[in-house]
Scaffold this motif. Structure first.
Motif, short mmCIF file in Angstrom:
data_model
loop_
_atom_site.label_atom_id
_atom_site.label_comp_id
_atom_site.label_asym_id
_atom_site.label_seq_id
_atom_site.Cartn_x
_atom_site.Cartn_y
_atom_site.Cartn_z
N ILE A 95 0.99 -1.05 0.08
CA ILE A 95 -0.14 0.07 -0.31
C ILE A 95 0.47 1.02 0.09
CG2 ILE A 95 -1.66 1.01 1.12
CD1 ILE A 95 -2.36 -1.42 2.43
N GLU A 96 0.67 2.25 -0.86
CA GLU A 96 1.80 3.42 -1.52
C GLU A 96 1.13 4.34 -0.46
OE1 GLU A 96 4.63 3.05 -2.57
OE2 GLU A 96 4.48 1.61 -3.60
N ASN A 97 -0.45 4.29 -0.37
CA ASN A 97 -0.71 5.76 0.20
C ASN A 97 -2.43 5.53 0.43
OD1 ASN A 97 -1.09 7.83 2.04
ND2 ASN A 97 -0.63 8.93 0.09
N GLU A 149 -5.11 -3.02 5.23
CA GLU A 149 -4.28 -3.93 5.84
C GLU A 149 -4.51 -5.18 4.55
OE1 GLU A 149 -2.88 -6.88 8.71
OE2 GLU A 149 -4.34 -5.52 9.42
N ILE A 150 -2.88 -5.26 3.95
CA ILE A 150 -2.71 -6.24 3.32
C ILE A 150 -3.20 -7.30 3.95
CG2 ILE A 150 -2.12 -6.95 1.31
CD1 ILE A 150 -1.13 -4.51 1.06
N ASP A 194 2.58 -3.39 3.98
CA ASP A 194 1.19 -4.21 3.81
C ASP A 194 0.28 -3.58 4.43
OD1 ASP A 194 1.67 -4.94 6.18
OD2 ASP A 194 2.16 -7.31 5.52
N ARG A 195 0.47 -2.25 5.18
CA ARG A 195 -0.03 -1.68 6.00
C ARG A 195 0.12 0.24 6.36
NH1 ARG A 195 -3.58 -3.75 11.78
NH2 ARG A 195 -3.99 -1.76 12.77
N TRP A 196 -1.63 0.47 6.07
CA TRP A 196 -1.40 2.15 5.37
C TRP A 196 -2.19 2.75 6.83
CZ3 TRP A 196 -5.60 5.38 6.46
CH2 TRP A 196 -5.38 6.61 5.81
N PRO A 197 -1.36 3.44 8.18
CA PRO A 197 -0.38 4.04 8.14
C PRO A 197 0.37 3.35 7.77
CG PRO A 197 -1.62 4.63 9.74
CD PRO A 197 -2.26 3.89 9.01
#
Length: 635
Positions: free
Chosen positions: A546-548, A611-612, A626-629
């Protein structure tokens, strides 16, 4: 002057999704993954008589093979495997063993003595031939005239003899314990090689890591041993009344109707001939039979504690779990629970995948870390607790792969070891309410190997693979692949339908890798070329990121990238400000056009994290993205 402009074509990831092997169907193997309308396989039925010479640690015998040629071509000769020839100083296996040795190092003072070879087609007036050629661990037996196609028959017989190795490459041999010697006899008779529609005769030499590829047939075999020995073997004991006294027969009948373990020979009765043996000198001949099997093995010793219990099968049929082990292995923390483990293992696989076909399931304590044959295992006599459960469950799981589904272990170890490791995972989770459990689903503990420079592909032949990699490429990585298919990509119901279809359609037959790929895709309804190519025939890794996450009106855009070489569906778990959660699965096709994708998530709620793969099914090599933030991982 004319200007020339560079023309750069737009790149995409289509090559990762293209078919990677020739998987079209034929009359023999359908594109659906099932055996084709003209599928055939040859049959070898065996009658064997053998004698154990305990004083000299030698086995001698005679084998008669009834061979049926169902192929569409006539055969001028038959190839057989002589695996005892591996135990010679000049064998290919010995000469390709590293100087420092490995698990497959073994004795080198053995090998077959073959005499009185006879071959003849089944036809009035046919001539007998004795011409043969032995090359390392293979034997070519010629016939006076070819075996006719589509049902022609032949008889091959010979006498054989060999010294039983002490160290039989961790697959067979002998063990000295306090009360005597345990003989674990496997690869003990000349075995017919498979002739199939893919390569013809499968004649790879027996080197070490590569195991076996065998056809199916009926076996009737007799083993003559010293009077004070107990023999257990693949299949049904036909003459129990002759070799066992009434006391032991009565106990056997009690065990056949008991769901708890019953002693046939108690620990205190070992080496007490007056109470446990039918005669006091000479020899006794034990007579066994098994049908539609690919091999037979047996064990013989006077040291055995012997116990058993009933196995309950889904159809209502019964089988029997048996264990034999020396006093050194006794105890409720050790082999005293072997029969309990065996029964649970066989019943689980029968309920979940396909019913167990043999009358007995025998676990033998030997100086062998773990090796499987139809209806019989050799496991380490030192194993206890979780170690004994794991090896027992694994070796009995091999009755499904490759004993029922007859794959080529010399080439495709992953189709038996990997598939078996996969089904072991669920068996261990179920046994005794998870007494020992399984950690195979903790896929990220293998990341050091997945990212290592010395890793190899699953498709590497076992005898070619670095020994240090064999556990991963034959066992763990293919099993993890099936877990991903079942628990992440397809879901349990679609996967189970497809996996059962594979087992049922190829039971007692010889599938190739493409047959497995095709039947899974056709039954599950999913093109998985990207997965077979990337996971089974490559060394690329998974790295979804996850880039953003950015606002888009009242909604959110999740900016994703695939930083690994392997495409994968993306399961997102979105957590909202009110504490509720939602999951969205994005299909693998988002990566066909490239390695970036923007997902528009529509919701009026405040998004606080994304989250992925929240269940951590995937062995994603970078958990930091694999998680934002991302600040969650920076604390």
């Amino acid at each position: 002057m004319a200007q020339v402009y560079a023309q750069e074509a737009r790149e995409n990831n289509q090559q990762k999704f293209d078919e990677f092997t020739y998987r079209q169907g034929s009359a023999f193997r359908a594109a659906s993954g099932k055996p084709g309308p003209q599928y055939w396989q040859n049959v070898a039925n065996y009658t064997i008589e053998a004698t154990l010479d305990e004083a000299n640690h030698r086995l001698s015998g005679k084998v008669n093979i009834h061979y049926i040629n169902n192929s569409p071509e006539s055969l001028e000769f038959i190839w057989l495997h002589l695996e005892q020839n591996r135990f010679k100083t000049d064998s290919r296996g010995t000469l390709t063993t590293p100087i420092q040795g490995n698990r497959y190092s073994g004795d080198v003072d053995g090998g077959y003595t073959i005499r009185n070879v006879s071959s003849q087609i089944k036809k009035r007036g046919s001539k007998v031939s004795g011409r043969h050629l032995i090359t390392d661990t293979r034997m070519q037996v010629f016939l006076d005239e070819p075996i006719p196609a589509r049902g022609g028959e032949a008889q091959v017989s010979m006498d054989f003899e060999f010294d039983i190795p002490e160290k039989g490459m961790d697959r067979m041999g002998r063990l000295q314990v306090q009360d005597g010697t345990i003989y674990a006899l496997a690869q003990w008779y000349p075995r017919v090689a498979v002739f199939d529609d893919v390569v013809g005769w499968n004649i790879e030499p027996y080197l070490g890591a590569g195991e076996f590829y065998l056809g199916y047939g009926d076996f009737e075999y007799k083993v003559t041993v010293p009077y004070d020995h107990i023999v257990v073997g693949s299949g049904e004991l036909l003459n129990a009344g002759q070799v066992l006294p009434k006391l032991l027969n009565d106990r056997m009948q009690t065990a056949a109707s008991s769901d708890t373990t019953v002693y046939i020979i108690k620990p205190e009765e070992v080496n007490q001939p007056a109470t446990t043996r039918p005669k006091q000198d000479g020899t006794v001949t034990w007579h066994f039979k098994i049908e539609n099997a690919r091999d037979v093995a047996f064990a013989s010793s006077k040291t055995f504690i012997w116990d058993a219990s009933r196995i309950n099968l889904p159809s209502g049929k019964k089988a029997m779990a048996q264990s034999v082990y020396p006093k050194e292995s006794d105890g409720n923390d050790a082999w005293g629970r072997s029969t309990e483990y065996s029964k649970a293992s066989i019943e689980h696989y029968s309920d979940k995948w396909y019913e167990y076909p043999y009358p007995v399931a025998v676990n033998v304590a030997a100086d062998i870390n773990g090796m499987e044959y139809p209806g019989l295992n050799f496991c380490s006599y030192r194993s206890k607790g979780a170690s004994l459960w794991n090896v027992t469950d694994h070796e009995f799981g091999h009755n499904w792969f490759p004993m029922i589904v007859g794959t080529n272990e010399r080439r495709y170890a992953w189709m038996d070891e990997g598939f078996n490791t996969f089904i072991n995972h669920y068996s261990s989770l179920e046994f005794n309410n998870g007494e020992y459990g399984s950690t195979l689903h903790q896929t990220r503990k293998y990341l050091n190997w997945f990212t290592g420079q010395n890793r190899e592909g699953i498709d590497t032949y076992p005898d070619v693979a670095n020994t240090a990699n064999l556990g991963m490429i034959a066992y763990m990585k293919p099993a993890i692949g099936l877990i991903m298919l079942r628990e992440y990509i397809l879901g349990e119901e679609r996967f189970d339908n497809a996996f059962k279809a594979y087992i049922h359609n190829w039971a007692y037959k010889h599938p190739q890798p493409n047959d497995f790929f095709n039947i899974i895709e056709n039954t599950a309804g999913e093109n998985l070329d990207w997965f077979w190519k990337g996971w089974f025939y490559g060394t690329d890794n998974i790295d979804l990121a996850i880039e953003n996450v950015v606002p888009y009106g009242n909604d959110r855009v999740v900016i994703l990238s695939n930083k690994g070489g392997l495409p994968m569906p993306v399961l997102l778990e979105i957590t909202y400000g009110d504490g509720s959660k939602e999951r969205k699965m994005l299909p693998v096709e988002i990566w066909q056009r490239g390695n970036q994708w923007n997902y528009l998530h529509k919701s009026n709620k405040e998004v606080v994290s994304v989250e992925i793969d929240p269940d951590k099914v995937l062995p994603d090599i970078n958990i930091a993205n694999d998680r934002w933030p991302n600040s969650i991982y920076e604390k």
